[in-house]
Motif scaffolding. Structure first.
Motif, PDB file in Angstrom:
ATOM      1  N   GLU A 122      38.199  30.940  35.786  1.00  0.00           N
ATOM      2  CA  GLU A 122      39.337  31.303  36.424  1.00  0.00           C
ATOM      3  C   GLU A 122      40.320  30.926  35.743  1.00  0.00           C
ATOM      4  OE1 GLU A 122      40.211  26.991  38.845  1.00  0.00           O
ATOM      5  OE2 GLU A 122      40.824  26.447  36.821  1.00  0.00           O
ATOM      6  N   ASP A 123      40.131  30.482  34.177  1.00  0.00           N
ATOM      7  CA  ASP A 123      41.111  30.819  33.296  1.00  0.00           C
ATOM      8  C   ASP A 123      41.956  32.634  33.504  1.00  0.00           C
ATOM      9  OD1 ASP A 123      41.910  28.193  33.102  1.00  0.00           O
ATOM     10  OD2 ASP A 123      40.411  27.509  31.445  1.00  0.00           O
ATOM     11  N   CYS A 124      39.854  33.310  33.247  1.00  0.00           N
ATOM     12  CA  CYS A 124      40.441  34.494  32.767  1.00  0.00           C
ATOM     13  C   CYS A 124      41.184  35.107  34.495  1.00  0.00           C
ATOM     14  CB  CYS A 124      38.776  35.254  33.336  1.00  0.00           C
ATOM     15  SG  CYS A 124      37.477  35.121  31.324  1.00  0.00           S
ATOM     16  N   TYR A 125      40.646  35.342  35.563  1.00  0.00           N
ATOM     17  CA  TYR A 125      41.808  35.699  36.473  1.00  0.00           C
ATOM     18  C   TYR A 125      43.208  34.895  36.739  1.00  0.00           C
ATOM     19  CZ  TYR A 125      38.170  37.789  38.620  1.00  0.00           C
ATOM     20  OH  TYR A 125      37.054  38.878  38.772  1.00  0.00           O
ATOM     21  N   ALA A 126      43.309  34.189  36.116  1.00  0.00           N
ATOM     22  CA  ALA A 126      44.909  33.010  36.340  1.00  0.00           C
ATOM     23  C   ALA A 126      45.711  33.962  34.930  1.00  0.00           C
ATOM     24  CB  ALA A 126      44.619  31.840  35.428  1.00  0.00           C
ATOM     25  N   ARG A 127      44.838  34.736  34.242  1.00  0.00           N
ATOM     26  CA  ARG A 127      45.939  35.172  32.895  1.00  0.00           C
ATOM     27  C   ARG A 127      45.797  36.678  33.269  1.00  0.00           C
ATOM     28  NH1 ARG A 127      43.324  31.428  29.239  1.00  0.00           N
ATOM     29  NH2 ARG A 127      41.274  33.074  28.906  1.00  0.00           N
ATOM     30  N   GLY A 128      45.238  36.871  33.845  1.00  0.00           N
ATOM     31  CA  GLY A 128      44.962  38.801  34.676  1.00  0.00           C
ATOM     32  C   GLY A 128      44.347  39.080  33.549  1.00  0.00           C
ATOM     33  N   GLU A 129      42.936  38.982  33.077  1.00  0.00           N
ATOM     34  CA  GLU A 129      41.910  39.126  32.071  1.00  0.00           C
ATOM     35  C   GLU A 129      40.991  39.977  32.772  1.00  0.00           C
ATOM     36  OE1 GLU A 129      40.105  36.628  28.947  1.00  0.00           O
ATOM     37  OE2 GLU A 129      42.329  35.767  28.562  1.00  0.00           O
ATOM     38  N   GLN A 130      40.723  40.417  33.907  1.00  0.00           N
ATOM     39  CA  GLN A 130      39.660  40.549  34.594  1.00  0.00           C
ATOM     40  C   GLN A 130      40.569  42.409  35.010  1.00  0.00           C
ATOM     41  OE1 GLN A 130      41.808  39.325  35.693  1.00  0.00           O
ATOM     42  NE2 GLN A 130      42.588  40.074  38.139  1.00  0.00           N
ATOM     43  N   LEU A 131      42.088  42.430  34.914  1.00  0.00           N
ATOM     44  CA  LEU A 131      42.643  43.543  34.279  1.00  0.00           C
ATOM     45  C   LEU A 131      41.760  44.487  33.549  1.00  0.00           C
ATOM     46  CD1 LEU A 131      46.044  42.722  36.054  1.00  0.00           C
ATOM     47  CD2 LEU A 131      43.948  43.711  37.470  1.00  0.00           C
ATOM     48  N   ARG A 132      41.364  44.260  33.118  1.00  0.00           N
ATOM     49  CA  ARG A 132      41.232  45.056  31.437  1.00  0.00           C
ATOM     50  C   ARG A 132      39.811  44.998  31.603  1.00  0.00           C
ATOM     51  NH1 ARG A 132      44.881  41.260  29.433  1.00  0.00           N
ATOM     52  NH2 ARG A 132      42.978  39.946  28.259  1.00  0.00           N
ATOM     53  N   TRP A 133      39.479  45.075  32.572  1.00  0.00           N
ATOM     54  CA  TRP A 133      37.621  44.741  33.084  1.00  0.00           C
ATOM     55  C   TRP A 133      37.532  46.165  33.276  1.00  0.00           C
ATOM     56  CZ3 TRP A 133      36.473  39.225  35.395  1.00  0.00           C
ATOM     57  CH2 TRP A 133      36.746  38.519  33.744  1.00  0.00           C
ATOM     58  N   ASP A 134      36.632  46.612  32.305  1.00  0.00           N
ATOM     59  CA  ASP A 134      36.611  48.360  33.194  1.00  0.00           C
ATOM     60  C   ASP A 134      35.049  47.967  34.588  1.00  0.00           C
ATOM     61  OD1 ASP A 134      34.312  48.481  32.257  1.00  0.00           O
ATOM     62  OD2 ASP A 134      34.462  49.596  30.734  1.00  0.00           O
ATOM     63  N   ALA A 135      35.405  49.451  34.881  1.00  0.00           N
ATOM     64  CA  ALA A 135      34.266  48.726  36.203  1.00  0.00           C
ATOM     65  C   ALA A 135      32.439  48.467  36.140  1.00  0.00           C
ATOM     66  CB  ALA A 135      33.886  50.206  36.978  1.00  0.00           C
ATOM     67  N   ALA A 136      32.067  49.071  34.718  1.00  0.00           N
ATOM     68  CA  ALA A 136      30.552  48.336  34.576  1.00  0.00           C
ATOM     69  C   ALA A 136      31.163  47.073  33.647  1.00  0.00           C
ATOM     70  CB  ALA A 136      30.384  49.225  33.368  1.00  0.00           C
ATOM     71  N   LEU A 137      31.746  46.726  33.026  1.00  0.00           N
ATOM     72  CA  LEU A 137      31.435  45.085  32.317  1.00  0.00           C
ATOM     73  C   LEU A 137      32.126  44.385  33.095  1.00  0.00           C
ATOM     74  CD1 LEU A 137      32.016  43.046  30.620  1.00  0.00           C
ATOM     75  CD2 LEU A 137      34.667  43.594  30.106  1.00  0.00           C
ATOM     76  N   GLN A 138      32.538  44.501  34.432  1.00  0.00           N
ATOM     77  CA  GLN A 138      33.261  43.074  36.204  1.00  0.00           C
ATOM     78  C   GLN A 138      31.456  43.602  36.195  1.00  0.00           C
ATOM     79  OE1 GLN A 138      34.658  44.675  39.420  1.00  0.00           O
ATOM     80  NE2 GLN A 138      36.578  42.961  39.140  1.00  0.00           N
ATOM     81  N   ALA A 139      30.683  44.383  36.615  1.00  0.00           N
ATOM     82  CA  ALA A 139      29.186  45.029  37.574  1.00  0.00           C
ATOM     83  C   ALA A 139      28.322  44.023  36.255  1.00  0.00           C
ATOM     84  CB  ALA A 139      29.279  45.737  37.143  1.00  0.00           C
ATOM     85  N   ARG A 140      29.483  43.876  35.233  1.00  0.00           N
ATOM     86  CA  ARG A 140      27.681  43.204  34.162  1.00  0.00           C
ATOM     87  C   ARG A 140      28.047  41.924  34.538  1.00  0.00           C
ATOM     88  NH1 ARG A 140      28.658  46.899  30.452  1.00  0.00           N
ATOM     89  NH2 ARG A 140      29.415  45.596  29.305  1.00  0.00           N
ATOM     90  N   ILE A 141      29.142  41.179  34.529  1.00  0.00           N
ATOM     91  CA  ILE A 141      29.790  40.093  34.641  1.00  0.00           C
ATOM     92  C   ILE A 141      29.045  39.299  36.119  1.00  0.00           C
ATOM     93  CG2 ILE A 141      31.719  38.026  35.080  1.00  0.00           C
ATOM     94  CD1 ILE A 141      32.778  40.220  32.993  1.00  0.00           C
ATOM     95  N   PHE A 142      29.607  39.987  36.941  1.00  0.00           N
ATOM     96  CA  PHE A 142      28.242  39.039  38.252  1.00  0.00           C
ATOM     97  C   PHE A 142      27.717  39.275  39.150  1.00  0.00           C
ATOM     98  CE2 PHE A 142      33.217  39.212  38.788  1.00  0.00           C
ATOM     99  CZ  PHE A 142      33.918  37.890  39.295  1.00  0.00           C
TER     100      PHE A 142
END
Length: 232
Positions: A122-142
Motif C-alpha cells: 500500500e505504501d509503495c503504491y501511495a508513494r509511486g514506487e511501483q513506477l520505478r519497477w521494471d517489468a521483470a521486478l514487478q513480475a517477480r514481486i507478484f
C-alpha cells in the motif's frame, strides 16, 4: 533491552508478562474498543536497537464453535504466526504471547519483532514506487506473492484481512524480493482450500488498485504450487 530481551524470554511466563508491560513504549495504534474489549499496539525499542511491537488487550475476545465462551484474539494470532512460519510464509518473529486474569478482566499480550527493511505494498503504491519497477521486478514481486498465497491456501489457512497494507515487500539492491504478511488476528483455517482462497482473493481484489499485469503475474505464481488451482 539487549540482554534484557534474552532474560525476558527465559523468565517464567507470569513474571515475564509484567516485565514486558513495564517496558516503555509509544502508541502506534491507540487503544480502541471493539469485540467488547480494548486493543492497541505500542512500539518498543530494545537496548540493542531492535524495534519491537507490543499488542496489549483487555477482554478482546472472539467466539466460534470451538470457543463459544470466547478466546483472546492474541492466542489466535499466536497460532497463525507459528503456522504461517511453518509453511514457509514470512511473518514477524514471535517473541512473547500470554494471557492472564486480573481484577475480573482477561489481559492479552503479544510481542513481535519488526520486519526490518520491509514496506507495505500500500505504501509503495501511495508513494509511486511501483513506477520505478521494471517489468521483470514487478513480475517477480507478484509471482512470489501468488506462490506465497497458494502455499497458505493449500494448507486451508485464510489470512482473513488480506489488504495491500498487510502485504510487505523488501527489495535488495541486487533485485532480490522478499515478501511477508502482517496482522494475522483474523487468520483461521477453513474447511477447504477453496473457501480460504475465495475469501482472501476476493478481499484483495476489492481493496487493491492493481492492474491486469500485476494480477496476471500473481496468477502465474499462484498456479505454480503443485495441485493448487483456484480462480485468481
Amino acid at each position: 533491552m539487549g540482554s534484557l530481551l534474552a532474560s525476558l524470554q527465559a523468565m517464567p511466563q507470569e513474571q515475564a508478562f509484567d516485565r514486558w508491560l513495564a517496558e516503555p513504549g509509544e502508541w502506534v495504534e491507540a487503544p480502541n474498543e471493539r469485540r467488547g474489549g480494548m486493543s492497541g499496539v505500542q512500539r518498543v525499542r530494545s537496548g540493542d536497537g531492535r524495534l519491537l511491537y507490543r499488542k496489549q488487550q483487555v477482554d478482546h475476545d472472539y467466539r466460534d464453535w470451538r470457543h463459544p465462551l470466547g478466546e483472546p484474539t492474541v492466542l489466535r494470532e499466536e497460532r497463525a504466526l507459528r503456522a504461517f512460519a511453518a509453511l514457509g510464509v514470512r511473518v514477524p518473529q514471535l517473541l512473547f504471547c500470554a494471557t492472564r486474569r486480573r481484577h475480573g478482566h482477561r489481559l492479552g499480550l503479544l510481542v513481535t519483532a519488526a520486519l526490518d527493511g520491509f514496506t507495505s505494498l500500500e505504501d509503495c503504491y501511495a508513494r509511486g514506487e511501483q513506477l520505478r519497477w521494471d517489468a521483470a521486478l514487478q513480475a517477480r514481486i507478484f509471482h512470489q506473492l501468488g506462490e506465497m498465497l497458494a502455499r497458505l491456501h493449500r494448507a486451508r489457512w485464510q489470512h482473513g484481512c488480506l489488504y495491500p497494507k498487510h502485504i510487505f515487500v523488501r527489495i535488495d539492491t541486487d533485485g532480490r524480493v522478499e515478501l511477508a504478511l502482517l496482522d494475522l488476528e483474523k487468520s483461521r483455517r477453513r474447511l477447504s482450500a477453496r473457501r480460504a482462497a475465495r475469501h482472501d482473493l476476493r478481499q484483495l481484489r476489492r481493496h487493491s488498485s492493481w492492474g491486469e499485469q500485476e494480477w496476471r503475474s500473481l496468477g502465474y505464481g499462484y498456479h505454480c504450487i503443485p495441485g493448487h488451482r483456484i480462480e485468481v
